[in-house]
Design an enzyme around this catalytic site. Sequence first.
Site, PDB file in Angstrom:
ATOM      1  CB  CYS A 199     -16.204  10.122   1.600  1.00 30.98           C
ATOM      2  SG  CYS A 199     -17.600  10.460   2.774  1.00 30.98           S
ATOM      3  CB  VAL A 239      -1.000   0.175   1.159  1.00 29.71           C
ATOM      4  CG1 VAL A 239      -1.992  -1.116   1.090  1.00 29.71           C
ATOM      5  CG2 VAL A 239      -0.128   0.067   2.594  1.00 29.71           C
ATOM      6  CG  HIS A 267      -3.779  -5.840  -0.714  1.00 32.42           C
ATOM      7  ND1 HIS A 267      -2.787  -6.646  -0.190  1.00 32.42           N
ATOM      8  CD2 HIS A 267      -4.707  -6.986  -1.207  1.00 32.42           C
ATOM      9  CE1 HIS A 267      -3.273  -7.754  -0.362  1.00 32.42           C
ATOM     10  NE2 HIS A 267      -4.220  -8.080  -0.872  1.00 32.42           N
ATOM     11  CB  THR A 307       4.088 -12.332  -2.543  1.00 35.14           C
ATOM     12  OG1 THR A 307       4.285 -13.711  -3.012  1.00 35.14           O
ATOM     13  CG2 THR A 307       4.494 -11.117  -3.600  1.00 35.14           C
ATOM     14  CB  SER A 308       3.641 -14.357   2.833  1.00 32.31           C
ATOM     15  OG  SER A 308       2.391 -13.835   2.567  1.00 32.31           O
TER      16      SER A 308
END
Length: 248
Positions: free
Chosen positions: A127, A103, A119, A193-194
Site C-alpha cells: 500500500c 528487481v 532496489h 553492474t554499471s
Amino acid sequence: MTEVPDAVARLARDARRVTVLTGAGMSAESGVPTFRDAQTGLWARFDPEQLATETAFRRDPALVFGWYAARLAGVRAVAPNAGHLALAEWGRRAEVRIATQNVDDLHERAGSDVLAHLHGSLAAFRCLDCGRPFGGTIPAPDAAGRAEPPQCASCGGPIRPGVVWFGEALPERALSDAVAACTDADLVLVVGTSGLVHPAAGLPAVARRAGVPVVEINPDRTPLSASADHAWRTTAAIGLPALVARLG
C-alpha cells in the site's frame, strides 16, 4: 567453456564466505532489458519522471501501475540463465550471499537465497499509504498499457509496486545487510553492474577498505574496473558456470 583466470579461481577456491553483488547485466542474458541500453532499455520510450516516482504514480496511477505490471509479466516469462544457476550451485557448496540491484526474482527461481534486494522487488506490492503488503491478484494492463491499482484492504489506499523509485531511500535493512556482507567476506564478486547507481555502487569500495579482494565480472569496462583487484571481461552466463566448474 571460457578460461577462468588463475588468480580469480584461486581467490574463489580459498574463500569461505563469498558475497556476490549483481546488477542488470546478470539478468540481461535471460532477456530482461536493462535501464541504460540506448536501443532496448526500459527507459527508451519513457522519461523516468513519468513512471518511477511517487509523484508520477499519484498523478496517473493507472499508467504507472500498468507499466510495472507489464514488467512483472515480462520477468515471469523468462527463465534464470546459466549464471543464476551457477550461483545457486555454488551456494550449495559454500556460503554465498547475494545482494542484487535487480528487481526480478531470477536468483530465487534458480535456487538461491537472496540476502538483499537493494532496489526492492517487482513482486512485492504494498500500500502506498500505510505500507501493508499486498498479496492479491495483480491486474493485467489493457491494450493501452494501463491498469488501475487495487485498493488496500486495510486503509483503502492504492497499491504500488515494491521497487525503489527515484528520490526514495534504499531499504535500510537490505543496505545494512549488504554492507555487512561486504566487510566480513573473503571475496566479493561484482557481476554485471554499471557501477553508476549509488549507494549500491559504493559497496565494492566498502569491501576494499575492509581488505576484502574484489573481482569484477563484466564484458565492459566500468568505473569499478580500475579499483578492482581483478577485472574479468566475460558475462555472467559464461563466466560464472566456468568458475563454478573449475572449483569442482
